[in-house]
Design an enzyme around this catalytic site. Structure first.
Site, short mmCIF file in Angstrom:
data_model
loop_
_atom_site.label_atom_id
_atom_site.label_comp_id
_atom_site.label_asym_id
_atom_site.label_seq_id
_atom_site.Cartn_x
_atom_site.Cartn_y
_atom_site.Cartn_z
N GLU A 65 6.23 2.32 28.67
CA GLU A 65 5.93 1.23 27.74
C GLU A 65 4.97 1.71 26.67
O GLU A 65 4.04 2.46 26.98
CB GLU A 65 5.34 0.05 28.51
N HIS B 215 6.31 -8.59 27.91
CA HIS B 215 5.71 -8.78 29.23
C HIS B 215 4.46 -9.64 29.09
O HIS B 215 3.55 -9.32 28.35
CB HIS B 215 5.35 -7.43 29.84
#
Length: 127
Positions: A80, A98
């Site tokens: 990420e 997220h």
């Protein structure tokens, strides 16, 4: 009650939607791989709202590309930010931000990181 504990194999084979919510530990890394995905119904959807690394992304890509799985909804990735992750190019993948760390402090940090990214891109474009 309306909830009951079932073995993972039974859950995978019988569910239309499988939503993951577990920590990333040595014992849960790649917990959902090719074998587990092959047990799922071809019209099922996998949702990973847990941690990147819980799902083997190469196996997920193969299952989705071959249409052995209807789709995936992901808000976490092994690396990420996800960047050039091949899963993002598939039409049967929905990626969302997220939001697992929704504390005031985490939101402040996320805002500062987003501002830094925008400023860095503006600097790059102006040079």
């Amino acid at each position: 009650g309306w909830a009951k504990r079932v073995p993972l194999d039974e859950l995978l084979a019988g569910s239309d939607f499988v939503s993951l919510h577990l920590p990333l530990l040595p014992t849960t890394r790649n917990r959902i791989g090719a074998e587990e995905l092959s047990r799922m119904k071809s019209d099922a959807v996998l949702i990973n709202a847990a941690r990147g690394g819980v799902v083997n992304e190469a196996a997920l890509y193969d299952a989705l590309a071959a249409k052995r799985l209807r789709g995936a909804i992901l808000d976490v990735f092994e690396t990420e930010p996800a960047g050039e992750n091949p899963l993002l190019a598939l039409p049967n993948v929905l990626a969302t931000p997220h939001l697992g760390a929704s504390t005031r402090e985490a939101q402040t940090r996320a805002g500062l990181e987003a501002a830094d990214i925008v400023l860095a891109e503006l600097d790059r474009l102006s040079s």
